[in-house]
Design an enzyme around this catalytic site. Structure first.
Site, PDB file in Angstrom:
ATOM      1  N   SER A   1     -24.825 -26.301   5.647  1.00 17.48           N
ATOM      2  CA  SER A   1     -24.388 -25.400   4.653  1.00 17.48           C
ATOM      3  C   SER A   1     -23.479 -26.086   3.700  1.00 17.48           C
ATOM      4  O   SER A   1     -22.953 -25.746   2.471  1.00 17.48           O
ATOM      5  CB  SER A   1     -23.579 -24.107   5.203  1.00 17.48           C
TER       6      SER A   1
ATOM      7  N   LYS B   1     -21.858 -22.181  -1.404  1.00 18.63           N
ATOM      8  CA  LYS B   1     -21.045 -21.183  -2.048  1.00 18.63           C
ATOM      9  C   LYS B   1     -21.357 -21.192  -3.612  1.00 18.63           C
ATOM     10  O   LYS B   1     -21.207 -19.935  -4.139  1.00 18.63           O
ATOM     11  CB  LYS B   1     -19.630 -21.176  -1.808  1.00 18.63           C
TER      12      LYS B   1
ATOM     13  N   GLU C   1     -11.341 -13.427  -3.321  1.00 18.53           N
ATOM     14  CA  GLU C   1     -10.433 -13.686  -2.243  1.00 18.53           C
ATOM     15  C   GLU C   1     -11.018 -15.012  -1.769  1.00 18.53           C
ATOM     16  O   GLU C   1     -12.077 -15.480  -1.986  1.00 18.53           O
ATOM     17  CB  GLU C   1     -10.797 -12.700  -1.088  1.00 18.53           C
TER      18      GLU C   1
HETATM   19  C1  LIG Z   1     -17.707 -20.672   3.833  1.00 18.35           C
HETATM   20  C2  LIG Z   1     -18.409 -21.318   4.619  1.00 18.35           C
HETATM   21  C3  LIG Z   1     -19.416 -20.974   5.609  1.00 18.35           C
HETATM   22  C4  LIG Z   1     -19.117 -19.464   6.183  1.00 18.35           C
HETATM   23  O1  LIG Z   1     -19.576 -18.457   5.121  1.00 18.35           O
HETATM   24  P1  LIG Z   1     -20.992 -17.768   5.335  1.00 18.35           P
HETATM   25  O2  LIG Z   1     -20.848 -16.662   4.618  1.00 18.35           O
HETATM   26  O3  LIG Z   1     -20.930 -17.342   6.896  1.00 18.35           O
HETATM   27  O4  LIG Z   1     -22.262 -18.622   4.861  1.00 18.35           O
HETATM   28  C5  LIG Z   1     -20.252 -21.760   6.380  1.00 18.35           C
HETATM   29  N1  LIG Z   1     -20.363 -23.128   5.593  1.00 18.35           N
HETATM   30  C6  LIG Z   1     -19.652 -23.625   4.894  1.00 18.35           C
HETATM   31  C7  LIG Z   1     -19.702 -24.910   4.409  1.00 18.35           C
HETATM   32  C8  LIG Z   1     -18.770 -22.811   4.083  1.00 18.35           C
HETATM   33  O5  LIG Z   1     -17.820 -23.298   3.207  1.00 18.35           O
END
Ligand SMILES: *Cc1c(COP(=O)(O)O)cnc(C)c1O
Length: 391
Positions: free
Chosen positions: A374, A85, A107
């Site tokens: 992620s 993020k 948001e």
């Molecule tokens: C917010 C988040 C997601 C989901 O958001 P995407 O916009 O689909 O990437 C996935 N993994 C983590 C660690 C997150 O914080």
């Protein structure tokens, strides 16, 4: 106007008249600055020294042993803030600065994007307001605390179910009245044009790096790239690096929640029907009357009833494939990576790993997979403890 920002039949610009000038100003600024040498230099330095890019591509040998093929992890979990993020928050925050805006709004659902925005608000010295449903504020108190520590104001949204969907509605409403000095830092590759294009651009560093790292470290491209999908930003970021490599399978994994059949999930692309939410046409979890469902899954960060328009297009054109992972399999994947590698993955990211574990018999042993990790799972340990108490 609603024909701008189209991905096939999806996307667009379905917003009230009053928002159109703000979105046009944003679009013009983005296309003015995103390739500007000064802007890209500043962003590259922030990526490197503030966020910690490039993130490593790591061969997960002991995890690979349990699935029977080679799995490399793109380590977005190692970035500042613990997830991908920060890429988008830095990019849009810098854009806000170049546009001369002095205030940020955002948001948040699980609080991860709210926290990323609060960090960037502190970094750039901008007054920051985070819109968050009251139900989510209660469920995500640690992130609320961290946002406040960074100096952000957290605004509780009472309407609807007090969750992400309601927070986005209120943030958009607030923005219409404060566009002159306020930048709306949107958290995922969804929403009205130009947000899907902007968020994809700032997350594309994941795919660009991952592709080059494959060539440098493995000597070839992977056979498969897999990522979890909430709104779709981390997935579109890594997929975009491999679009033109037709032999690379792109796989997005949604939250199948507790049950696909009973609608207790957030599997938008797998289970949804086309509709309009938050300014864009996309697959949407809705009933026969078009009422939007409340999503449900073990990972709050994937609980979004809609999804980015480009993923809808990639699904229809079959360039990417989408699957849903059930909560139980996600928890198994969380435990497996932690036990076998000493890496605690976010429950969101665990969806991508769950796909690999549940489909391992269909994937040949000479396959090379890149899974986008992620985010890190420190935020999730108490949730996992509830489902899987330690002995
Ligand atoms: C917010 C988040 C997601 C989901 O958001 P995407 O916009 O689909 O990437 C996935 N993994 C983590 C660690 C997150 O914080």
């Amino acid at each position: 106007m609603k024909y701008k920002g189209r991905y096939g039949n999806y996307g667009g610009f379905y917003v009230p008249e009053v928002l159109i000038p703000a979105l046009e100003e944003l679009e013009n600024a983005f296309y003015k600055f995103y390739e500007d040498p000064q802007f890209t230099k500043e962003l590259d330095e922030l990526f490197k020294y503030y966020a910690g890019r490039p993130s490593p591509l790591y061969f997960a040998k002991r995890f690979s042993e349990i699935v029977g093929f080679k799995v490399y992890l793109k380590r977005e979990d190692l970035l500042h803030g613990g997830a991908h993020k920060v890429n988008n928050a830095l990019g849009q925050g810098l854009l806000a600065k170049y546009m001369g805006k002095t205030k940020l709004i955002a948001e948040t659902g699980a609080g991860q994007h709210g926290l990323a925005t609060a960090m960037i608000g502190a970094l750039f010295g901008m007054e920051t307001k985070i819109f968050m449903g009251v139900t989510d504020i209660e469920r995500q108190s640690v992130n609320v605390h961290k946002m406040k520590l960074c100096g952000a104001q957290v605004i509780g949204v009472e309407g609807g179910t007090g969750t992400l969907k309601d927070a986005i509605n209120d943030a958009l409403r607030y923005w219409t009245a404060h566009v002159s000095d306020t930048f709306y830092l949107f958290g995922t590759a969804a929403g009205p044009h130009p947000y899907p294009a902007i968020v994809k651009h700032f997350q594309s560093c994941i795919g660009i790096e991952a592709r080059q790292q494959c060539l440098d470290q493995i000597g070839r491209l992977p056979d498969m790239v897999v990522a979890c999908v909430g709104g779709g930003s981390n997935a579109i970021g890594i997929f975009s690096g491999f679009y033109d490599d037709k032999e690379v399978r792109l796989i997005g994994v949604e939250a199948g929640g507790r049950s696909l059949a009973e609608g207790k999930n957030a599997a938008t692309l797998t289970e949804g029907k086309i509709g309009v939410l938050h300014g864009a046409k996309a697959y949407l979890l809705q009933d026969k009357e078009g009422q939007v469902f409340d999503t449900e899954s073990v990972s709050a960060g994937l609980d979004y009833a809609s999804v980015g328009p480009e993923h809808c297009y990639l699904k229809d054109t079959k360039r990417a494939e989408y699957f849903a992972a059930q909560d139980e399999d996600v928890l198994n994947a969380f435990e497996a990576l932690t036990k076998r590698e000493g890496i605690i993955p976010a429950l969101e990211s665990s969806h991508a790993l769950a796909f690999l574990m549940t489909h391992k018999n269909e994937i040949s042993p000479d396959t090379i997979v890149v899974a986008n990790l992620s985010g890190r799972g420190d935020k999730d340990v108490s949730i996992v403890e509830k489902y899987r108490p330690l002995k």
